[in-house]
Design an enzyme around this catalytic site. Structure first.
Site, mmCIF file in Angstrom:
data_model
loop_
_atom_site.group_PDB
_atom_site.id
_atom_site.type_symbol
_atom_site.label_atom_id
_atom_site.label_comp_id
_atom_site.label_asym_id
_atom_site.label_seq_id
_atom_site.Cartn_x
_atom_site.Cartn_y
_atom_site.Cartn_z
ATOM 1 N N HIS A 58 7.191 -5.007 8.807
ATOM 2 C CA HIS A 58 7.741 -4.614 10.115
ATOM 3 C C HIS A 58 6.994 -3.402 10.644
ATOM 4 C CE1 HIS A 58 11.111 -4.609 13.127
ATOM 5 N NE2 HIS A 58 10.574 -3.407 13.326
ATOM 6 N N HIS A 60 4.745 -1.739 14.457
ATOM 7 C CA HIS A 60 4.430 -1.836 15.882
ATOM 8 C C HIS A 60 3.019 -1.284 16.093
ATOM 9 C CE1 HIS A 60 8.470 -2.961 17.411
ATOM 10 N NE2 HIS A 60 8.842 -2.380 16.270
ATOM 11 N N GLN A 153 10.439 -6.630 24.138
ATOM 12 C CA GLN A 153 11.022 -5.296 23.980
ATOM 13 C C GLN A 153 12.107 -5.000 25.010
ATOM 14 O OE1 GLN A 153 9.892 -1.960 21.971
ATOM 15 N NE2 GLN A 153 12.041 -2.130 22.532
ATOM 16 N N HIS A 211 14.598 -8.067 15.911
ATOM 17 C CA HIS A 211 15.185 -6.723 15.885
ATOM 18 C C HIS A 211 16.688 -6.928 16.094
ATOM 19 C CE1 HIS A 211 11.114 -5.274 16.410
ATOM 20 N NE2 HIS A 211 11.500 -4.004 16.463
ATOM 21 N N GLU A 214 20.050 -3.049 15.839
ATOM 22 C CA GLU A 214 19.498 -1.716 15.575
ATOM 23 C C GLU A 214 20.313 -0.706 16.392
ATOM 24 O OE1 GLU A 214 15.303 0.801 15.618
ATOM 25 O OE2 GLU A 214 15.399 -1.139 16.611
ATOM 26 N N ASP A 310 7.582 0.394 10.111
ATOM 27 C CA ASP A 310 8.044 0.348 11.500
ATOM 28 C C ASP A 310 7.121 1.109 12.429
ATOM 29 O OD1 ASP A 310 9.553 -0.262 13.714
ATOM 30 O OD2 ASP A 310 11.333 0.844 13.114
#
Length: 430
Positions: A58, A60, A153, A211, A214, A310
């Site tokens: 995981h 970005h 997103q 996701h 969260e 992350d």
């Protein structure tokens, strides 16, 4: 027999020691004692730990190393990070995204991190980050397995063009279907997004990584819907719920129902301990919630749990170094995973468990596997986590692609040793 690479006197994560590892043609051809053969290169592991490479399931990469652009996250919250990323997106250039991603890949290799699943934001009409990371994936394919997730997103439904752009991203070659149901306008829209996204994955034969929840809101229960859709569509083993932080705030009775549903559906769980412990509980005074999902309970129920990094130096997290041992170290503490068995398992949560989620072929240190592994300045997985051990050698397809010096300090103290090796300070060591 002539080999490409021969590693002598290795210790494996399962405790076996004094083994040699023979590599030829990019594969491990033997793991046994006393291999005598000519080799293009021979390494002496010196009884140190030889493990499969680290895996970050995981991340970005489109945002990595962008800290301070266009400004810093002053509140430190998840929502300001999302807003900040929204400010940065129009300013991105293809070249800048590639340059930062390649720099991060260099760092990853130095840390023995050779497989990464990166979410890439598709809520941009240009799909600039998608194009850039597809380019990066091609450039690094010889030394990093880079898997990309089409990540809406701004919300699959909340962003008016996300549905179209997600399909375009998948058509361009993105590997995995992503989502963010708790960011939709309503709980109902969140559940509907999971239904639509899982159906897209089933139709295309792809994996899913959401996701999911969260948030600190105990009523955010999209993982329940994700487990349902996974079972309904026969996607068991291909779906992961990332973060799952609302579970740290849920009451125990509901969780006693929820976790068996996750296990029954075959959904993987991905915790991101560095980021979860930093972002969650921001509205709490005291007692203050820890933020990380219920790792021990998920694991006890038979759910495959992995840890992700992350973020590294981006709108959400200003620290990080690409070190998956740092990730495991934080998870061990936050999850109170302090038994010898649980600490050893934390090493698996940054190696074999995420490799299973990504579906990596040929992963492991055994005959027939890819000749991909790391030599660590540690005797076992617990010591590797405790010391965040130095990477002495990083091997990809039988070729050493990174080397590091042992971590040793020189002392100038009367009557004391001249050198201090931190790995020599385990109980019983002399």
């Amino acid at each position: 027999m002539s080999l490409d690479l021969l590693v002598k006197n290795a210790r494996l994560p399962d405790g076996r020691e004094g083994l040699d590892i023979a590599c030829e043609g990019g594969r491990i051809v033997a793991v046994e004692r006393g291999i005598e053969a000519e080799a293009g290169r021979t390494l002496d592991a010196g009884g140190r730990l030889v493990a499969p490479p680290f895996v970050d399931v995981h991340f970005h990469m489109d945002a990595t190393l962008s800290l301070g652009l266009p400004r810093l996250n002053q509140s430190g919250t998840l929502l300001e990070g999302i807003a900040l990323w929204g400010e940065l997106k129009p300013l991105l250039t293809h070249e800048a995204v590639i340059e930062r991603a390649l720099r991060y890949c260099d760092l990853a290799v130095s840390q023995g991190l050779l497989a990464i699943r990166s979410h890439v934001d598709i809520c941009d009409d240009r799909l600039l980050a998608v194009e850039a990371l597809l380019d990066v994936r091609e450039r690094v394919k010889d030394y990093i397995d880079l898997q990309l997730v089409a990540f809406p997103q701004d919300g699959y439904y909340r962003s008016p063009t996300a549905a179209d752009k997600l399909r375009r991203a998948l058509d361009m070659g993105v590997d995995v279907v992503g989502g963010i149901p708790h960011f939709e306008r309503t709980m109902a829209d969140g559940a509907a997004s999971l239904k639509a996204l899982c159906e897209i994955a089933a139709e295309r034969g792809l994996r899913v990584d959401i996701h999911c929840d969260e948030t600190d809101d105990p009523l955010s229960r999209h993982i329940e819907a994700l487990a349902y859709e996974t079972q309904r569509l026969g996607l068991g083993g291909r779906v992961a719920g990332s973060h799952l932080t609302s579970m740290h705030s849920m009451d125990n009775y509901y969780v006693s129902k929820l976790i068996p549903l996750i296990a029954e559906a075959g959904v993987h769980a991905i915790a991101n301990p560095l980021i979860n412990i930093m972002l969650q509980g921001r509205h709490d005074t005291y007692p203050k919630r820890r933020g990380m999902t219920r790792v021990p309970e998920l694991r006890a129920a038979g759910v495959n749990v992995a840890f992700g990094h992350d973020c590294v130096m981006d709108p959400w997290y200003s620290l990080g170094s690409g070190d998956m041992l740092e990730v495991a170290h934080m998870a061990l503490h936050v999850g109170q995973l302090s038994s010898r068995e649980a600490m050893t398992w934390c090493f698996e949560a940054v190696t074999t468990n995420p490799a299973r989620i990504m579906g990596l072929d040929g992963y492991g240190v055994a005959p027939g596997c890819n000749a991909d592994f790391i030599v660590l300045q540690a005797d076992d997985p617990i010591e590797a986590i405790r010391l965040k051990a130095a990477r002495l050698f990083v091997v990809r397809r039988g070729r050493v692609i990174a080397e590091g010096a042992p971590r040793v300090s020189a002392l100038d103290l009367p009557g004391r040793p001249a050198l201090v090796d931190p790995s020599a300070y385990a109980p019983g060591a002399s």
